[in-house]
Enzyme design. Structure first.
Site, PDB file in Angstrom:
ATOM      1  CG  ASN A  52      -6.998  -0.534   1.060  1.00  0.00           C
ATOM      2  OD1 ASN A  52      -6.209  -0.157   0.202  1.00  0.00           O
ATOM      3  ND2 ASN A  52      -6.613  -1.023   2.222  1.00  0.00           N
ATOM      4  CB  CYS A  72      -0.989  -0.008   1.159  1.00  0.00           C
ATOM      5  SG  CYS A  72      -2.145  -1.372   1.047  1.00  0.00           S
ATOM      6  CG  HIS A  87      -3.318   3.458   2.483  1.00  0.00           C
ATOM      7  ND1 HIS A  87      -3.848   3.285   1.220  1.00  0.00           N
ATOM      8  CD2 HIS A  87      -3.358   2.234   3.079  1.00  0.00           C
ATOM      9  CE1 HIS A  87      -4.187   2.019   1.062  1.00  0.00           C
ATOM     10  NE2 HIS A  87      -3.909   1.356   2.179  1.00  0.00           N
TER      11      HIS A  87
HETATM   12  O1  UT7 Z   1      -4.207  -1.341   3.269  1.00  0.00           O
HETATM   13  C1  UT7 Z   1      -3.500  -1.570   4.440  1.00  0.00           C
HETATM   14  C2  UT7 Z   1      -3.782  -2.863   5.032  1.00  0.00           C
HETATM   15  N1  UT7 Z   1      -5.101  -3.142   5.514  1.00  0.00           N
HETATM   16  C3  UT7 Z   1      -5.729  -2.470   6.512  1.00  0.00           C
HETATM   17  O2  UT7 Z   1      -5.350  -1.420   6.941  1.00  0.00           O
HETATM   18  C4  UT7 Z   1      -6.938  -3.122   7.112  1.00  0.00           C
HETATM   19  C5  UT7 Z   1      -6.931  -3.039   8.620  1.00  0.00           C
HETATM   20  N2  UT7 Z   1      -8.014  -3.761   9.224  1.00  0.00           N
HETATM   21  C6  UT7 Z   1      -9.309  -3.408   9.098  1.00  0.00           C
HETATM   22  O3  UT7 Z   1      -9.645  -2.474   8.397  1.00  0.00           O
HETATM   23  C7  UT7 Z   1     -10.331  -4.139   9.919  1.00  0.00           C
HETATM   24  O4  UT7 Z   1      -9.677  -5.017  10.803  1.00  0.00           O
HETATM   25  C8  UT7 Z   1     -11.369  -4.947   9.067  1.00  0.00           C
HETATM   26  C9  UT7 Z   1     -12.309  -4.005   8.353  1.00  0.00           C
HETATM   27  C10 UT7 Z   1     -10.674  -5.828   8.064  1.00  0.00           C
HETATM   28  C11 UT7 Z   1     -12.217  -5.820   9.997  1.00  0.00           C
HETATM   29  O5  UT7 Z   1     -12.860  -4.989  10.966  1.00  0.00           O
HETATM   30  P1  UT7 Z   1     -12.743  -5.306  12.515  1.00  0.00           P
HETATM   31  O6  UT7 Z   1     -13.554  -4.293  13.200  1.00  0.00           O
HETATM   32  O7  UT7 Z   1     -11.288  -5.390  12.877  1.00  0.00           O
HETATM   33  O8  UT7 Z   1     -13.456  -6.704  12.613  1.00  0.00           O
HETATM   34  P2  UT7 Z   1     -12.897  -8.050  13.270  1.00  0.00           P
HETATM   35  O9  UT7 Z   1     -11.983  -8.745  12.330  1.00  0.00           O
HETATM   36  O10 UT7 Z   1     -12.421  -7.744  14.653  1.00  0.00           O
HETATM   37  O11 UT7 Z   1     -14.231  -8.896  13.371  1.00  0.00           O
HETATM   38  C12 UT7 Z   1     -15.298  -8.518  14.273  1.00  0.00           C
HETATM   39  C13 UT7 Z   1     -16.459  -9.482  14.064  1.00  0.00           C
HETATM   40  C14 UT7 Z   1     -16.044 -10.943  14.058  1.00  0.00           C
HETATM   41  O12 UT7 Z   1     -17.094 -11.683  14.619  1.00  0.00           O
HETATM   42  P3  UT7 Z   1     -17.028 -12.148  16.153  1.00  0.00           P
HETATM   43  O13 UT7 Z   1     -15.796 -12.998  16.263  1.00  0.00           O
HETATM   44  O14 UT7 Z   1     -16.957 -10.891  16.972  1.00  0.00           O
HETATM   45  O15 UT7 Z   1     -18.308 -12.904  16.320  1.00  0.00           O
HETATM   46  C15 UT7 Z   1     -15.921 -11.294  12.599  1.00  0.00           C
HETATM   47  O16 UT7 Z   1     -16.130 -12.647  12.329  1.00  0.00           O
HETATM   48  O17 UT7 Z   1     -17.036  -9.232  12.768  1.00  0.00           O
HETATM   49  C16 UT7 Z   1     -17.038 -10.445  12.002  1.00  0.00           C
HETATM   50  N3  UT7 Z   1     -16.775 -10.086  10.611  1.00  0.00           N
HETATM   51  C17 UT7 Z   1     -17.746  -9.739   9.754  1.00  0.00           C
HETATM   52  N4  UT7 Z   1     -19.095  -9.662   9.901  1.00  0.00           N
HETATM   53  C18 UT7 Z   1     -19.805  -9.268   8.826  1.00  0.00           C
HETATM   54  C19 UT7 Z   1     -15.568  -9.982   9.968  1.00  0.00           C
HETATM   55  N5  UT7 Z   1     -15.779  -9.591   8.713  1.00  0.00           N
HETATM   56  C20 UT7 Z   1     -17.104  -9.428   8.537  1.00  0.00           C
HETATM   57  C21 UT7 Z   1     -17.908  -9.037   7.457  1.00  0.00           C
HETATM   58  N6  UT7 Z   1     -19.257  -8.969   7.654  1.00  0.00           N
HETATM   59  N7  UT7 Z   1     -17.385  -8.710   6.268  1.00  0.00           N
END
Ligand code: UT7
Length: 327
Positions: free
Chosen positions: A284, A117, A254
């Site tokens: 992104n 990125c 970014h």
């Molecule tokens: O470009 C540079 C590199 N990338 C980044 O900068 C990305 C950085 N990370 C993020 O933006 C975030 O971590 C994400 C958007 C990818 C995920 O958001 P989050 O708030 O960190 O979610 P999480 O992974 O902590 O998941 C929370 C919950 C989980 O369920 P439980 O375990 O709490 O029951 C996941 O299974 O949300 C669930 N979940 C979803 N639910 C609906 C994860 N993805 C999804 C989804 N839809 N797409």
């Protein structure tokens, strides 16, 4: 030391015609529009058709738009550097493809860089090094990505985040404040965001798509890394180069996740209005995100000559870079 630097005199971007909404993704993985908007700020992204729209063709279109915006003759360009983590060919480079397509001469040096990125910032810094040392007078810096080729479309934790597109800037050697920067990396922390070198055999919307490698992202770890390191990096930049963050006109971050940008603004105690965003419409787009955002800001009149800008990007490597420039 001379005061020659690379001024951004032209900007351009390109996004594929196909718009994929959050509701469209909900047909592929178990997710929904409300979750994606709340956790990322994304409403839609553009996905390349893989035939006429590839990293190379999008790089060319963004480059042509930037050249036109700059009002220059492409024959005067002496350096093209393209950042991509998803080129359609490893070589010939995207930069040489652009060189031919825009009609630059054989006196133009061309190469690609890959720094995930933050790739466009790495390319920008490289080009600034050439310009500030007197080795380039007019250069193109491009970021182009077809992340849809390498996304794991079975992983709802990552596939909702990414989009395709390209952005480009023309840099001209002029008198001015030099490029000020900090670049940081941590190979030790690289595992949480990595990409194998092959392309998914099927497209996201093809019947029978199944995971064959390729991009892995431990979203929560990357999120924590970004909200910790990016505000610290920007603060360190202001200390190193002795400027006041309150005097900065815009913080061009970014476009990875709106929550990362909001958290950074809050930690720095800077009004969120100074952190423009395009992520809602594009997702992104990795190395394309900063030049594409700058292009939109120029088009809508927000970007004005002499403005003080901070750029910051972060991602695979792990790597995180920031710059302080005068536009
Ligand atoms: O470009 C540079 C590199 N990338 C980044 O900068 C990305 C950085 N990370 C993020 O933006 C975030 O971590 C994400 C958007 C990818 C995920 O958001 P989050 O708030 O960190 O979610 P999480 O992974 O902590 O998941 C929370 C919950 C989980 O369920 P439980 O375990 O709490 O029951 C996941 O299974 O949300 C669930 N979940 C979803 N639910 C609906 C994860 N993805 C999804 C989804 N839809 N797409």
């Amino acid at each position: 030391m001379s005061n020659i630097t690379g001024k951004i005199i032209g900007l351009g971007s390109f996004f594929p015609a196909n718009v994929v909404t959050n509701d469209d993704l909900a047909k592929i993985v178990e997710t929904n529009d409300a979750w994606i908007q709340e956790r990322t700020g994304i409403k839609q992204r553009h996905i390349a058709d893989g035939v006429n729209e590839k990293s190379s063709t999008m790089a060319v279109k963004a480059a042509k738009a930037a050249v036109e915006d700059a009002g220059i003759d492409p024959k005067d360009i002496d350096l093209i550097v393209c950042a991509s983590t998803s080129p359609d060919l490893m070589f010939p480079t995207l930069a040489t493809t652009v060189q031919e397509a825009i009609g630059a001469t054989e006196d133009c040096g061309c190469f690609d860089v890959n720094s995930a990125c933050p790739g466009w910032l790495a390319a920008f810094n490289t080009v600034q090094g050439f310009i500030e040392s007197g080795n380039s007078k007019l250069a193109l810096v491009i970021g182009a990505e077809t992340l849809s080729n390498v996304t794991d479309w079975t992983d709802r934790g990552s596939c909702i985040l990414f989009g395709d597109g390209a952005g480009a800037a023309v840099l001209k050697a002029e008198e001015g404040k030099r490029n000020e920067l900090i670049m940081r990396s941590s190979g030790a922390r690289g595992e949480c965001l990595h990409l194998e070198t092959s392309k998914q055999p099927k497209r996201y919307d093809e019947e029978g798509f199944e995971k064959k490698t390729v991009m892995y992202m431990a979203g929560r770890d990357v999120f924590r890394f970004a909200v910790t390191e990016v505000p610290k990096l920007i603060t360190d930049l202001s200390v190193k180069y002795n400027f006041d963050l309150a005097d900065v006109d815009y913080f061009i971050l970014h476009q990875a996740n709106a929550r990362i940008i909001e958290s950074t603004a809050k930690k720095l105690e800077i009004n969120l209005e100074k952190f423009p965003m395009t992520i809602e419409k594009t997702g992104n787009t990795s190395s394309a995100s900063i030049p594409a955002l700058l292009t939109e800001m120029k088009k809508d009149g927000r970007l004005k000559k002499g403005m003080k800008l901070v750029f910051a990007s972060f991602g695979g490597g792990l790597t995180w870079n920031a710059n302080y420039i005068e536009y």
